[in-house]
Design a protein around this motif. Structure first.
Motif, PDB file in Angstrom:
ATOM      1  N   ALA A  61      -6.045  14.308  -6.163  1.00 27.49           N
ATOM      2  CA  ALA A  61      -7.026  14.420  -5.079  1.00 27.49           C
ATOM      3  C   ALA A  61      -7.275  13.058  -4.433  1.00 27.49           C
ATOM      4  CB  ALA A  61      -8.335  15.010  -5.607  1.00 27.49           C
ATOM      5  N   VAL A  62      -7.391  12.024  -5.249  1.00 28.89           N
ATOM      6  CA  VAL A  62      -7.575  10.668  -4.723  1.00 28.89           C
ATOM      7  C   VAL A  62      -6.341  10.266  -3.914  1.00 28.89           C
ATOM      8  CG1 VAL A  62      -7.794   8.234  -5.368  1.00 28.89           C
ATOM      9  CG2 VAL A  62      -9.207   9.949  -6.506  1.00 28.89           C
ATOM     10  N   GLN A  63      -5.174  10.564  -4.445  1.00 36.34           N
ATOM     11  CA  GLN A  63      -3.935  10.229  -3.742  1.00 36.34           C
ATOM     12  C   GLN A  63      -3.843  10.984  -2.421  1.00 36.34           C
ATOM     13  OE1 GLN A  63      -0.850  12.247  -3.456  1.00 36.34           O
ATOM     14  NE2 GLN A  63       0.326  10.587  -2.564  1.00 36.34           N
ATOM     15  N   LYS A 102       0.827  -1.215   0.000  1.00 37.78           N
ATOM     16  CA  LYS A 102       0.000   0.000   0.000  1.00 37.78           C
ATOM     17  C   LYS A 102       0.860   1.263   0.000  1.00 37.78           C
ATOM     18  CE  LYS A 102      -3.996  -1.837   2.518  1.00 37.78           C
ATOM     19  NZ  LYS A 102      -4.734  -1.768   3.793  1.00 37.78           N
ATOM     20  N   THR A 103       1.870   1.293   0.855  1.00 39.17           N
ATOM     21  CA  THR A 103       2.702   2.500   0.924  1.00 39.17           C
ATOM     22  C   THR A 103       3.539   2.669  -0.345  1.00 39.17           C
ATOM     23  OG1 THR A 103       4.396   1.327   2.205  1.00 39.17           O
ATOM     24  CG2 THR A 103       2.781   2.615   3.447  1.00 39.17           C
ATOM     25  N   ASP A 104       3.962   1.569  -0.948  1.00 36.89           N
ATOM     26  CA  ASP A 104       4.706   1.662  -2.213  1.00 36.89           C
ATOM     27  C   ASP A 104       3.830   2.264  -3.316  1.00 36.89           C
ATOM     28  OD1 ASP A 104       6.951   0.602  -1.030  1.00 36.89           O
ATOM     29  OD2 ASP A 104       6.792  -1.359  -2.003  1.00 36.89           O
ATOM     30  N   VAL A 105       2.590   1.809  -3.410  1.00 35.36           N
ATOM     31  CA  VAL A 105       1.669   2.348  -4.422  1.00 35.36           C
ATOM     32  C   VAL A 105       1.410   3.824  -4.156  1.00 35.36           C
ATOM     33  CG1 VAL A 105      -0.726   2.257  -5.263  1.00 35.36           C
ATOM     34  CG2 VAL A 105       0.592   0.153  -5.019  1.00 35.36           C
ATOM     35  N   LEU A 106       1.173   4.152  -2.907  1.00 39.83           N
ATOM     36  CA  LEU A 106       0.915   5.536  -2.537  1.00 39.83           C
ATOM     37  C   LEU A 106       2.100   6.434  -2.887  1.00 39.83           C
ATOM     38  CD1 LEU A 106      -1.353   7.125  -1.183  1.00 39.83           C
ATOM     39  CD2 LEU A 106      -0.249   6.684   1.003  1.00 39.83           C
ATOM     40  N   THR A 107       3.289   5.981  -2.590  1.00 32.08           N
ATOM     41  CA  THR A 107       4.499   6.747  -2.913  1.00 32.08           C
ATOM     42  C   THR A 107       4.673   6.872  -4.420  1.00 32.08           C
ATOM     43  OG1 THR A 107       5.554   5.993  -0.885  1.00 32.08           O
ATOM     44  CG2 THR A 107       7.003   6.850  -2.597  1.00 32.08           C
ATOM     45  N   TRP A 108       4.440   5.786  -5.133  1.00 30.73           N
ATOM     46  CA  TRP A 108       4.612   5.800  -6.586  1.00 30.73           C
ATOM     47  C   TRP A 108       3.639   6.784  -7.229  1.00 30.73           C
ATOM     48  CZ3 TRP A 108       1.886   4.874 -11.034  1.00 30.73           C
ATOM     49  CH2 TRP A 108       2.645   4.754 -12.190  1.00 30.73           C
ATOM     50  N   VAL A 109       2.366   6.722  -6.838  1.00 29.35           N
ATOM     51  CA  VAL A 109       1.373   7.635  -7.414  1.00 29.35           C
ATOM     52  C   VAL A 109       1.718   9.076  -7.043  1.00 29.35           C
ATOM     53  CG1 VAL A 109      -1.064   8.340  -7.327  1.00 29.35           C
ATOM     54  CG2 VAL A 109      -0.472   5.935  -7.551  1.00 29.35           C
ATOM     55  N   GLY A 110       2.148   9.278  -5.797  1.00 31.70           N
ATOM     56  CA  GLY A 110       2.496  10.630  -5.353  1.00 31.70           C
ATOM     57  C   GLY A 110       3.643  11.239  -6.129  1.00 31.70           C
TER      58      GLY A 110
END
Length: 188
Positions: A76-78, A36-44
């Protein structure tokens, strides 16, 4: 005297099974949180970098309004998911889960070693009590992390599978981690 030694060996095997199950629970939590944190960081990072790269490459592009609107929606979703991650304390839970998985795995290994090759009764009692104090402290810390009933059943199945023991409810020795309908080692 042999009965006392056998009792301590049984306690060691039971403690090893439970510590291994707890290790499995926190290992799975850590894997899920890392993903989850990897995806969040990648999208960010990807959204602003791609937008900047497109602006730098394409210059005056006819559909910039649509591209910026899409990027704003994704951002916004991120942002909402980032806020959720802070509320749910993902940044704190990930290192804790990893550390707990390691500590519980170590406890399971040490209980297993003590159960496999026990010293004399007096030494066994002393070594077991030391491990038991450490195990109790670890369980107390882990209990504060809201382990769910589903996770407990998953951990029980992992422990039963690892130590090739039958479940008290369904009397099966698990061979896979596939959930079953058992209320003790399934339904997760």
């Amino acid at each position: 005297m042999a009965t006392g030694l056998d009792d301590y060996r049984r306690k060691c095997w039971d403690a090893a099974l439970h510590a291994y199950g707890t290790s499995y629970i926190f290992q799975k939590r850590a894997e899920r949180l890392k993903r989850k944190t990897d995806v969040l960081t990648w999208v960010g990072l990807a959204v602003p970098l791609l937008t900047g790269a497109l602006v730098g490459t394409l210059g005056s592009y006819k559909l910039w309004g649509a591209a910026i609107a899409a990027g704003a929606v994704i951002a916004a979703v991120q942002l909402a998911i980032s806020l959720w991650s802070v509320v749910k304390r993902w940044p704190e839970e990930l290192p804790y889960s990893s550390a707990s998985a390691t500590a519980n795995d170590s406890l399971a290994s040490r209980f297993t070693a003590l159960g496999e090759d026990p010293p004399g009764l007096a030494a066994m009692r002393t070594q077991f009590e030391k491990l038991n104090v450490e195990d109790t402290a670890r369980r107390d810390r882990d209990s504060e992390r809201n382990v769910t009933e589903k996770e407990r059943r998953m951990g029980m199945r992992a422990g039963l599978r690892k130590y090739q023991r039958s479940c008290a409810a369904c009397h099966q020795v698990p061979t896979t981690m596939d959930p079953t309908h058992c209320g003790v080692c399934g339904k997760f």
